[in-house]
Motif scaffolding. Structure first.
Motif, PDB file in Angstrom:
ATOM      1  N   GLY A  89       0.849  -1.188   0.000  1.00 53.27           N
ATOM      2  CA  GLY A  89       0.000   0.000   0.000  1.00 53.27           C
ATOM      3  C   GLY A  89       0.879   1.230   0.000  1.00 53.27           C
ATOM      4  N   PHE A  90       0.471   2.264  -0.724  1.00 52.50           N
ATOM      5  CA  PHE A  90       1.313   3.450  -0.883  1.00 52.50           C
ATOM      6  C   PHE A  90       0.590   4.707  -0.410  1.00 52.50           C
ATOM      7  N   VAL A  91       1.301   5.534   0.365  1.00 48.38           N
ATOM      8  CA  VAL A  91       0.815   6.857   0.744  1.00 48.38           C
ATOM      9  C   VAL A  91       1.860   7.864   0.279  1.00 48.38           C
ATOM     10  N   PHE A  92       1.463   8.740  -0.647  1.00 50.00           N
ATOM     11  CA  PHE A  92       2.411   9.652  -1.286  1.00 50.00           C
ATOM     12  C   PHE A  92       2.317  11.060  -0.693  1.00 50.00           C
ATOM     13  N   GLN A  93       3.387  11.810  -0.873  1.00 55.35           N
ATOM     14  CA  GLN A  93       3.438  13.194  -0.418  1.00 55.35           C
ATOM     15  C   GLN A  93       2.352  14.042  -1.075  1.00 55.35           C
ATOM     16  N   GLU A  94       2.119  13.826  -2.363  1.00 49.92           N
ATOM     17  CA  GLU A  94       1.175  14.655  -3.119  1.00 49.92           C
ATOM     18  C   GLU A  94      -0.172  13.974  -3.333  1.00 49.92           C
ATOM     19  N   GLY A 148      -5.656  17.699   4.422  1.00 49.26           N
ATOM     20  CA  GLY A 148      -5.767  16.633   5.412  1.00 49.26           C
ATOM     21  C   GLY A 148      -6.773  15.581   5.007  1.00 49.26           C
ATOM     22  N   GLN A 149      -7.894  16.027   4.421  1.00 53.27           N
ATOM     23  CA  GLN A 149      -8.903  15.078   3.952  1.00 53.27           C
ATOM     24  C   GLN A 149      -8.366  14.227   2.805  1.00 53.27           C
ATOM     25  N   LYS A 150      -7.651  14.853   1.887  1.00 53.38           N
ATOM     26  CA  LYS A 150      -7.067  14.103   0.774  1.00 53.38           C
ATOM     27  C   LYS A 150      -6.113  13.023   1.274  1.00 53.38           C
ATOM     28  N   GLN A 151      -5.317  13.365   2.290  1.00 53.55           N
ATOM     29  CA  GLN A 151      -4.349  12.380   2.765  1.00 53.55           C
ATOM     30  C   GLN A 151      -5.041  11.223   3.472  1.00 53.55           C
ATOM     31  N   ARG A 152      -6.149  11.488   4.170  1.00 52.88           N
ATOM     32  CA  ARG A 152      -6.892  10.395   4.796  1.00 52.88           C
ATOM     33  C   ARG A 152      -7.509   9.485   3.729  1.00 52.88           C
ATOM     34  N   VAL A 153      -7.974  10.089   2.634  1.00 51.87           N
ATOM     35  CA  VAL A 153      -8.485   9.292   1.514  1.00 51.87           C
ATOM     36  C   VAL A 153      -7.368   8.442   0.918  1.00 51.87           C
ATOM     37  N   ALA A 154      -6.177   9.030   0.792  1.00 51.20           N
ATOM     38  CA  ALA A 154      -5.033   8.286   0.259  1.00 51.20           C
ATOM     39  C   ALA A 154      -4.661   7.117   1.170  1.00 51.20           C
ATOM     40  N   VAL A 166       2.656  -1.155   4.266  1.00 51.80           N
ATOM     41  CA  VAL A 166       2.344   0.193   3.791  1.00 51.80           C
ATOM     42  C   VAL A 166       3.639   0.988   3.716  1.00 51.80           C
ATOM     43  N   LEU A 167       3.880   1.608   2.567  1.00 49.70           N
ATOM     44  CA  LEU A 167       5.064   2.437   2.347  1.00 49.70           C
ATOM     45  C   LEU A 167       4.610   3.882   2.191  1.00 49.70           C
ATOM     46  N   ALA A 168       5.136   4.762   3.025  1.00 61.35           N
ATOM     47  CA  ALA A 168       4.729   6.163   3.024  1.00 61.35           C
ATOM     48  C   ALA A 168       5.925   7.048   2.686  1.00 61.35           C
ATOM     49  N   ASP A 169       5.765   7.890   1.683  1.00 57.18           N
ATOM     50  CA  ASP A 169       6.840   8.767   1.213  1.00 57.18           C
ATOM     51  C   ASP A 169       6.547  10.205   1.637  1.00 57.18           C
ATOM     52  N   GLU A 170       7.231  10.685   2.672  1.00 62.83           N
ATOM     53  CA  GLU A 170       7.048  12.045   3.196  1.00 62.83           C
ATOM     54  C   GLU A 170       5.557  12.386   3.320  1.00 62.83           C
ATOM     55  N   PRO A 171       4.782  11.586   4.047  1.00 60.59           N
ATOM     56  CA  PRO A 171       3.325  11.751   4.022  1.00 60.59           C
ATOM     57  C   PRO A 171       2.814  13.039   4.649  1.00 60.59           C
ATOM     58  N   THR A 172       3.625  13.713   5.472  1.00 62.94           N
ATOM     59  CA  THR A 172       3.175  14.952   6.104  1.00 62.94           C
ATOM     60  C   THR A 172       3.718  16.202   5.424  1.00 62.94           C
ATOM     61  N   ALA A 173       4.511  16.041   4.381  1.00 58.61           N
ATOM     62  CA  ALA A 173       5.226  17.178   3.795  1.00 58.61           C
ATOM     63  C   ALA A 173       4.295  18.251   3.230  1.00 58.61           C
TER      64      ALA A 173
END
Length: 257
Positions: A89-94, A148-154, A166-173
């Protein structure tokens, strides 16, 4: 052992010259199921290259990566997409949400590509949405959402396939302080439920929510810290001290997500 990384080396070569750049020298570590690991390093340290190899987006020059005993660095090119969908699973910065799809369909996308039954998709989303506080967002379009909503959807999209990792790339940037804290607390809750997470970050704040932090510089893992029973504030101070001592950086600005 869920993940084993064995003596990874990555050398980039330019096509029209003999110049070489060594991004990873000799990376060796393992990850147990249920761990939450942050990988920290300055720009150019090799952390993004390492994440790309763990994601199967790049292949190492030498070494192995095994997920549940399977050597993912040896998977054939035409099988990689399905492997990612089924196991990662991927969580991206953008965020990487598609504005042409609703929030619901963005989350469903990995399962659609895996040709899962609509009933399964609905069952999984019905379980995830309340936990991520996105139930009221499902019929909206991504452009209608806050960061914040977009990142929760991601995050929901990353979790709906029930990945091994789950791999997260700078998820809070791309998030402000409040949304960063909300996301990091969410990651902790997800991890408590048994989900294994590896997060690449330059942020001390983000790393302080992990259970273990690996420090990388010039393609080498130099040091690691375990959080233990410390709260995130105490762990953040220990991380900053380690960055100063072991990586020779002032860590200025690292308190910001």
């Amino acid at each position: 052992m869920l993940l084993e990384v064995k003596h990874l080396k990555k050398v980039f070569k330019t096509r029209f010259s003999k110049e070489e750049t060594t991004a990873l020298v000799d990376i060796d570590f393992s990850v147990e199921e249920g761990e939450y690991i942050a990988i920290m390093g300055e720009s150019g340290s090799g952390k993004t290259t390492l994440l790309n190899i763990l994601s199967t987006l790049e292949r190492p020059t030498q070494g192995q990566v095994l997920l549940n005993g399977e050597e993912i660095t040896a998977i054939k090119e035409n099988q990689l997409s399905s492997f990612r969908r089924d196991h990662l699973g991927f969580v991206f910065q953008e965020f990487n949400l598609l504005d042409t799809l609703s929030v619901r369909d963005n989350i469903y996308l990995p399962l659609v590509l895996s040709k899962q039954a609509p009933e399964l998709m609905k069952t999984r989303l019905d379980a995830l949405a309340p936990k991520l506080a996105i139930s009221e967002l499902l019929d909206k379009q991504p452009f209608e959402l806050s960061g914040g909503q977009k990142q929760r959807v991601a995050v929901a999209r990353a979790l709906i396939s029930q990945p091994d990792l789950v791999l997260a790339d700078e998820p809070t940037a791309a998030l402000d302080f409040k949304n960063s804290e909300n996301l990091l607390e969410l990651f902790e809750e997800i991890n408590k439920s048994g989900q294994t997470i590896i997060m690449v970050t330059h942020s001390t704040l983000a790393a302080s929510h992990a259970k273990r932090v690996l420090f990388i510089k010039d393609g080498v893992l130099y040091h690691q810290l375990y959080r233990g029973e410390k709260n995130s504030q105490a762990f953040a101070k220990e991380i900053t001290l380690s960055m100063t001592s072991f990586l020779g950086t002032s860590a200025q600005g690292e308190q910001h997500a």
